[in-house]
Design an enzyme around this catalytic site. Structure first.
Site, mmCIF file in Angstrom:
data_model
loop_
_atom_site.group_PDB
_atom_site.id
_atom_site.type_symbol
_atom_site.label_atom_id
_atom_site.label_comp_id
_atom_site.label_asym_id
_atom_site.label_seq_id
_atom_site.Cartn_x
_atom_site.Cartn_y
_atom_site.Cartn_z
ATOM 1 N N GLU A 92 0.976 -25.168 49.192
ATOM 2 C CA GLU A 92 1.448 -25.682 50.470
ATOM 3 C C GLU A 92 1.853 -24.567 51.427
ATOM 4 O O GLU A 92 1.656 -24.675 52.643
ATOM 5 C CB GLU A 92 2.639 -26.611 50.229
ATOM 6 N N ASP A 93 2.399 -23.470 50.892
ATOM 7 C CA ASP A 93 2.992 -22.433 51.745
ATOM 8 C C ASP A 93 2.137 -21.178 51.892
ATOM 9 O O ASP A 93 2.490 -20.291 52.668
ATOM 10 C CB ASP A 93 4.368 -22.029 51.196
#
Length: 744
Positions: A92-93
């Site tokens: 996600e990051d």
């Protein structure tokens, strides 16, 4: 995998927990240990990817995945789970993909990381449709690998522990979601230590004043409480040793703050009226010693009636086992005592994480939901609901009502334990056993005695279902069954049993729309079979039945007919021609979403005798002939003599009204003093409330009040009330009432 090369600056940016330091040191000395290799490689990979990132608090971001991995390790998680704890945010990051994770760490870790990544995108506080879809996806992810939700719980627990830097509104949103979704899930998985901490942390942010007040009260009473517990421990230790029971541990524990708060609210008591603020736990070796210890406890202290529970003989669905009893302790104060074995204690603390049975050969097939896993019965039931409950609002309502409530445990005549939602009846039990058992149910015996079918079952009841070949469900059962499965199976039976009637109704509806010319030929044509399949029906007859009972709208069928026949005519110029048709303005097509819940798949109409409005209690009545279900107000005089078997419980759909009828015709009669301009003044008030007038009439008589009859289009009962009150306040108005409805 690449070798672990931990940066030289790590000591400046991050203080690692002892367990991870030991792991890294062991890896340096023994690189052949595959378990350590996977964990260290995952940490190293996450550290490099998150380098330079910080949290809202200002600390290095890597502190969060390290903490999550530590929680999973404490819960007894395997190497794949701990690795997923380190990696759960990288997809996600960062630019890393799930495929990259799989290539580096294998499919098992990739599956867990992908599952947690998807869960992180879900928002359970938005509108119902999206909320329902998020719930469905979450439970599918859990069914695929139950470890996904455990990793997510560890992630949420650390986020809750570090919530202070966020804005108050965001704190409350996350805390509410935690309280309503994740704490109950931890409870269902039996991970009590996570459940309690999530509840207390949510309480801290949702009601900080009460949290601090109870926290202070508990602290003030701590010394007195610990003194009493220590005295009781000494008494019990001596007696248990005297009868030869080996006590592994005898410990006191204060109750968690949210539990105290909930009890205060539930019993409407102040803090000083709650006496059992602590519990004592006795841990022994065997089941037999548990029961011997219980006898000693009840011999020393007086047991309180109705406060004993045997979860050893009757475990909870999450496999929790223990003996619970509440006794009158020292100084007349109640004291809760729990008695269990060491294995039971481990399961009670760590839940599902206490008995992972994953193969060491790799892969994730072994972690999928299996029929033999009784501890996952509740999750399997949730997956069944996904097919049974198509309406989003009903799905979410049933989920919150049934998933997170306590179960009731009953027995089959053979001694098998069946867990049902609290309030479940013998009919719910029958459908839980098998659909055909419910469909042919004639009666039920509970504990050897005949029982009425709507009687709620209690813990320990032995239920026997009596079936008969020619018996069938009654629509009256819909008034009292509580499980979604039973409710849906009863409706399905009704649809199937009225197939010929529904087919005839569907044929009539479609013929009226398309016209008689060529209609029979169209029904028998190849394009019509294609239409049925495109509408997800096996045959044309099934399609007509679906149209008859409301499973599909007329507009959807007509659009498919036109689409298919146009295509077919291009391919074959001699193909059958669609009868000319145009939508009738006097008979609008049924909208995709019904304003009434409880009649899904059934034809229904608003009763003309009472003309109910949204906001008024309603009931469905099965009518004779081909008119389907008639919707009445619950106090309508025309249903007083209707047989209870004809009633169907229904309610207004409170969702966003987009897509279905927004106004309903209402007739009102107004008695006024006859003067010039009175009708104009009344219509002005109606207009000010944004209400449309369909029809208006005035009757006057010499030396008599004038009677004004209005037909208006009303959105709901509240709008009607406001309008009635506004008109009533006019000085010329003597009386106003609703015609063929509720009088005012």
């Amino acid at each position: 995998m690449n070798a672990v090369t931990f940066p030289d600056t790590e000591t400046q940016n991050l203080i690692l927990p002892d367990w991870l330091n030991e792991c890294l040191l062991c890896y340096e000395s023994d690189k052949t240990n595959q378990n350590i290799d996977l964990i260290c490689q995952a940490f190293n990979f996450a550290y490099k990817l998150h380098e330079g990132q910080t949290r809202k608090s200002g600390e290095p971001y890597i502190a969060h995945p390290v903490a999550v991995a530590g929680i999973l390790r404490d819960l007894g998680g395997d190497k794949a789970m701990i690795a997923a704890g380190f990696l759960h945010d990288v997809v996600e990051d960062t630019e890393v993909t799930v495929e990259d994770i799989e290539q580096r760490f294998g499919p098992e870790v990739a599956l867990l990381v992908e599952g947690v990544t998807k869960l992180s995108k879900f928002n359970f506080s938005n509108k119902t449709e999206q909320q329902a879809e998020n719930f469905r996806r979450m439970f599918l992810a859990m069914a695929r690998d139950i470890r996904v939700i455990v990793v997510k719980l560890a992630d949420r627990l650390h986020n809750m522990r570090t919530l202070d830097p966020l804005r108050p509104d965001k704190q409350r949103r996350i805390a509410l979601e935690t309280k309503e979704i994740f704490a109950p899930l931890a409870n269902r998985l039996g991970i009590w230590r996570v459940k309690w901490e999530l509840e207390d942390l949510s309480f801290k942010y949702l009601d900080p004043k009460d949290y601090r007040e109870i926290q202070n009260h508990v602290s003030e009473k701590r010394i007195d409480r610990e003194t009493r517990i220590e005295t009781v421990k000494n008494i019990l230790q001596k007696r248990l040793h005297g009868i030869g029971v080996q006590v592994i541990e005898l410990q006191g524990r204060p109750k968690h703050l949210y539990g105290i708060y909930s009890k205060m609210r539930r019993q409407n008591k102040g803090f000083h009226e709650i006496y059992d603020l602590a519990a004592l736990r006795i841990i022994v070796n065997t089941n037999e010693e548990c029961y011997r210890s219980l006898a000693v406890v009840h011999d020393i202290f007086k047991p309180m009636p109705g406060r004993f529970k045997d979860y050893i003989g009757l475990p909870k669905p999450n496999r929790y086992q223990s003996l619970h009893t509440t006794v009158v302790g020292l100084n007349g104060r109640p004291l809760e005592i729990q008695i269990r074995t060491l294995e039971m204690h481990h399961i009670a603390e760590y839940g599902i994480a206490a008995h992972w049975k994953y193969k060491e050969t790799g892969g994730s097939d072994h972690s999928q939901l299996s029929d033999e896993d009784e501890k996952f019965t509740w999750l399997r039931q949730l997956l069944d609901w996904q097919n049974d409950l198509k309406d989003d609002q009903e799905y979410v309502d049933n989920l919150k009502e049934n998933l997170f409530d306590d179960d009731v445990y009953v027995f089959t005549p053979n001694g098998d334990v069946i867990a049902l939602s609290r309030g479940a009846t013998p009919v719910d039990f029958a459908y839980r056993i098998h659909t055909e058992v419910g469909n042919h149910m004639k009666g039920a015996r509970v504990n050897g005695k005949w029982s009425v079918l709507d009687q709620p079952l209690n813990n320990g009841d032995i239920v026997e279902i009596i079936t008969q070949k020619n018996s069938h469900p009654s629509l009256d059962w819909l008034n009292f069954v509580v499980t979604p499965t039973a409710r849906n199976r009863i409706r399905q039976w009704y649809k199937r049993s009225h197939r010929e009637e529904n087919m005839s109704r569907g044929r009539e509806i479609l013929e009226k729309e398309l016209g008689k010319n060529g209609f029979e030929a169209l029904l028998k044509s190849e394009p019509m079979q294609t239409v049925a399949q495109k509408c997800n029906y096996h045959s044309v007859d099934d399609l007509l039945a679906g149209l008859g009972y409301g499973g599909i709208t007329l507009n959807q069928v007509v659009n498919r007919v036109r689409e298919v026949t146009v295509t077919h005519q291009k391919e074959d110029p001699h193909a059958i021609t669609l009868p000319s048709a145009s939508p009738s303005p006097s008979c609008p097509t049924k909208p995709n979403k019904s304003p009434i819940l409880g009649v899904e798949g059934l034809v229904y109409h608003i009763a003309g005798c009472c003309k109910p409005l949204p906001g008024e209690p309603i009931i469905g009545v099965v009518t004779k002939g081909n008119r389907g279900i008639s919707i009445h107000t619950q106090n309508c005089s025309n249903i007083e003599n209707v047989s209870g078997e004809q009633f169907i419980p229904v309610r207004w759909n409170t969702q966003d009204n987009k897509g279905f009828v927004s106004t309903y015709p209402v007739d009102v009669q107004i008695e006024v003093l006859d003067r010039v301009g009175v009708l104009k003044d009344i219509l002005l008030r109606v207009s000010n409330h944004h209400v449309n007038v369909c029809n208006a009439g005035v009757k006057t008589g010499r030396n008599k009040p004038a009677i004004i009859n209005l037909r208006i289009e009303i959105r709901d009962r509240q709008q009607l009330d406001y309008l009635i009150n506004s008109i009533s306040n006019m000085s010329d108005v003597l009386n106003i009432h609703r015609v063929n409805g509720v009088n005012f």
